[in-house]
Design a protein around this motif. Structure first.
Motif, PDB file in Angstrom:
ATOM      1  N   ALA A  34      55.045   4.022 -14.513  1.00 46.70           N
ATOM      2  CA  ALA A  34      55.591   4.459 -13.352  1.00 46.70           C
ATOM      3  C   ALA A  34      56.340   3.299 -12.672  1.00 46.70           C
ATOM      4  CB  ALA A  34      54.680   4.783 -12.432  1.00 46.70           C
ATOM      5  N   VAL A  35      56.010   1.897 -12.831  1.00 46.40           N
ATOM      6  CA  VAL A  35      56.596   0.931 -12.152  1.00 46.40           C
ATOM      7  C   VAL A  35      57.956   0.580 -12.920  1.00 46.40           C
ATOM      8  CG1 VAL A  35      56.596  -1.521 -12.011  1.00 46.40           C
ATOM      9  CG2 VAL A  35      54.417  -0.310 -11.598  1.00 46.40           C
ATOM     10  N   GLU A  36      58.204   0.610 -14.330  1.00 50.99           N
ATOM     11  CA  GLU A  36      59.269   0.470 -15.035  1.00 50.99           C
ATOM     12  C   GLU A  36      60.311   1.764 -14.442  1.00 50.99           C
ATOM     13  OE1 GLU A  36      60.010  -2.016 -16.857  1.00 50.99           O
ATOM     14  OE2 GLU A  36      57.848  -2.792 -16.983  1.00 50.99           O
ATOM     15  N   ILE A  37      59.736   2.989 -14.508  1.00 48.43           N
ATOM     16  CA  ILE A  37      60.650   3.725 -13.922  1.00 48.43           C
ATOM     17  C   ILE A  37      61.342   3.541 -12.282  1.00 48.43           C
ATOM     18  CG2 ILE A  37      60.796   6.405 -13.193  1.00 48.43           C
ATOM     19  CD1 ILE A  37      58.775   6.916 -15.716  1.00 48.43           C
ATOM     20  N   GLY A 153      56.536   4.147  -3.797  1.00 45.39           N
ATOM     21  CA  GLY A 153      57.439   4.882  -4.637  1.00 45.39           C
ATOM     22  C   GLY A 153      56.785   5.490  -6.049  1.00 45.39           C
ATOM     23  N   ILE A 154      55.356   5.377  -6.053  1.00 42.12           N
ATOM     24  CA  ILE A 154      54.890   5.717  -7.335  1.00 42.12           C
ATOM     25  C   ILE A 154      53.743   7.055  -6.780  1.00 42.12           C
ATOM     26  CG2 ILE A 154      55.301   3.879  -8.694  1.00 42.12           C
ATOM     27  CD1 ILE A 154      52.615   3.045  -8.511  1.00 42.12           C
ATOM     28  N   THR A 155      53.149   7.678  -7.819  1.00 39.72           N
ATOM     29  CA  THR A 155      52.146   8.758  -7.515  1.00 39.72           C
ATOM     30  C   THR A 155      50.764   8.503  -7.933  1.00 39.72           C
ATOM     31  OG1 THR A 155      52.565  10.032  -9.625  1.00 39.72           O
ATOM     32  CG2 THR A 155      53.994  10.487  -7.662  1.00 39.72           C
ATOM     33  N   CYS A 156      49.980   8.944  -7.630  1.00 38.82           N
ATOM     34  CA  CYS A 156      48.428   8.769  -7.797  1.00 38.82           C
ATOM     35  C   CYS A 156      47.614   9.981  -7.864  1.00 38.82           C
ATOM     36  CB  CYS A 156      48.021   7.750  -6.712  1.00 38.82           C
ATOM     37  SG  CYS A 156      47.663   8.226  -4.965  1.00 38.82           S
ATOM     38  N   SER A 157      46.613  10.001  -8.408  1.00 36.43           N
ATOM     39  CA  SER A 157      45.352  10.926  -8.015  1.00 36.43           C
ATOM     40  C   SER A 157      44.505  10.536  -7.752  1.00 36.43           C
ATOM     41  CB  SER A 157      45.505  11.475  -9.803  1.00 36.43           C
ATOM     42  OG  SER A 157      46.516  12.005 -10.535  1.00 36.43           O
ATOM     43  N   VAL A 158      43.609  11.408  -6.996  1.00 34.24           N
ATOM     44  CA  VAL A 158      42.487  11.190  -6.172  1.00 34.24           C
ATOM     45  C   VAL A 158      41.439  12.085  -6.387  1.00 34.24           C
ATOM     46  CG1 VAL A 158      41.565  10.600  -3.738  1.00 34.24           C
ATOM     47  CG2 VAL A 158      44.122  10.359  -4.451  1.00 34.24           C
TER      48      VAL A 158
END
Length: 418
Positions: A34-37, A153-158
């Motif tokens: 995700a960081v690379e994208i 700017g990235i996604t996460c799951s909770v």
């Protein structure tokens, strides 16, 4: 990196019941990828393998597109490319991942002071005390996801639950980019059908032992006699999984994270057949581990080694020391003894040394004499010299010129492991 590829994802609907919950487990989705994208949007949607491009390196992480082909962390890059020939290999940028991790953790800490980081890309949050400010735990979980996406700017799951164990399982099931809430009253029903392999802290060997006895689900654990669990995985883990299977987990969110171990490992560029060379490398790694312990004012009570052979079989051994130490000679001797206890004589691909069960230096009982006094003075002098002239200027004589015809083509790649 999690092993899930996003298939079988479970998420909660809006307005899901969050009664009795207080713990959030937040996990970034394929964080390195995700960081690379984030830094190169042209990579979005591609199967990505994060790792060095040479065939002997291993996968650090992979995008979900690559995971669906069976790519997993710690898999050789060559094997990963055979599984997913269209994947793009991206060299990891660990400093950048740390920087983005700090941004993410700052978001968490702006919502609740009770944050327990588990790694660069996941953390537990206790939100019980901030409900008046932000709302219910389910609402706070949605706020966390919104703010991480908007500000980083990235996604996460909770995962949201009454306990850490269930919250962590829930976040895994909701990946990627999902939210799963397990109300306290639903805990046992949520756990019952899940595989024993889904339990946090139950590894492959323990899972194999349980399944060999017909214990395949968490519900099966709850219905099994304690004696059977103890025979399968030992009394300590048997008691622990029985408690977790009932939905009981008293662990609180710990805001002060104490480093539990310090280690270094290296992967050789050419498999090593010279056992004396491996012994020397274990001592060199032990010196590096000990130097880190001394800088942090820690001592270790246990020494562990990792040996990976040319067929990727990996063995670990550990030994409790008579007295805690931060002396490299003592750690190295323990590591060498552990290595000699391994019967296999196959070529070695990777070696590692780890100091475990850390405690503040000097906290052990005072001894009448110090068997390590000589080495303590020597290594203290080396610390002073390295501080003045740099790490590369001073080393043991046996390490000078290592690798010349002794099993490694060049100096092996060396990296620390936190």
């Amino acid at each position: 990196m999690g092993r899930g590829d996003g298939r079988g994802r479970i998420v909660s609907p809006d307005g899901a019941d969050d009664t009795g919950t207080r713990i959030l487990h937040v996990d970034m989705d394929a964080f390195y990828a995700a960081v690379e994208i984030l830094d190169d949007p042209s990579l979005a949607g591609l199967p990505l393998i994060i790792g060095a491009p040479d065939g002997r390196s291993v996968v650090s992480s992979a995008s979900y597109e690559a995971r669906r082909y069976g790519v997993r962390a710690a898999m050789p890059v060559g094997q990963a490319m055979r599984l997913c020939p269209t994947a793009r290999i991206v060299t990891p940028h660990f400093d950048r991942y740390q920087a983005v991790s700090r941004q993410v953790m700052a978001v968490f800490e702006s919502i609740t002071p009770l944050v327990e980081p588990l790694s660069v890309d996941e953390a537990f949050l206790d939100v019980q005390g901030v409900r008046r400010l932000w709302g219910s735990p389910g609402r706070i979980a949605r706020l966390v996801r919104e703010r991480v996406h908007a500000e980083v700017g990235i996604t996460c799951s909770v995962g949201v639950a009454a306990t850490k164990h269930v919250a962590k399982m829930a976040s895994t099931l909701s990946k990627p980019d999902g939210l799963l809430i397990v109300a306290a009253a639903d805990t046992v029903d949520f756990l019952s059908p899940r595989s024993v392999r889904a339990m946090w802290g139950v590894g492959p060997k323990a899972s194999d032992a349980l399944e060999a006895r017909g214990i395949r689900t968490i519900g099966d654990i709850r219905e099994s006699p304690q004696e059977m669990l103890d025979r399968a995985v030992g009394p300590a883990l048997g008691a622990r999984i029985a408690q977790l299977a009932r939905g009981e987990d008293p662990r609180a969110v710990e805001t002060e994270r104490v480093e539990k171990s310090v280690g270094h490992e290296e992967t050789f560029e050419v498999d090593v057949t010279d056992r004396e060379f491996v012994r020397a490398e274990l001592l060199r790694l032990a010196d590096r581990v000990a130097a880190r312990l001394r800088r942090a004012d820690w001592e270790c009570a246990t020494v562990a080694i990792k040996i990976r052979f040319d067929d990727f079989t990996t063995l670990t051994r550990s030994q409790t020391l008579p007295e805690p130490t931060s002396v490299g000679q003592r750690i190295g001797e323990a590591a060498q003894t552990l290595y000699e206890s391994i019967d296999r004589r196959d070529p070695v691909r990777l070696v590692g040394v780890r100091a475990e069960k850390l405690r503040p230096a000097g906290s052990a009982a005072f001894a009448l004499w110090d068997d390590d006094e000589h080495w303590r003075k020597v290594e203290g002098a080396l610390d002073d010299a390295r501080a003045r002239f740099g790490n590369a200027t001073i080393t043991r004589a046996r390490h000078v010129g290592r690798g010349d015809g002794r099993g490694a083509a060049r100096h092996p790649k060396d990296h620390g492991v936190d």
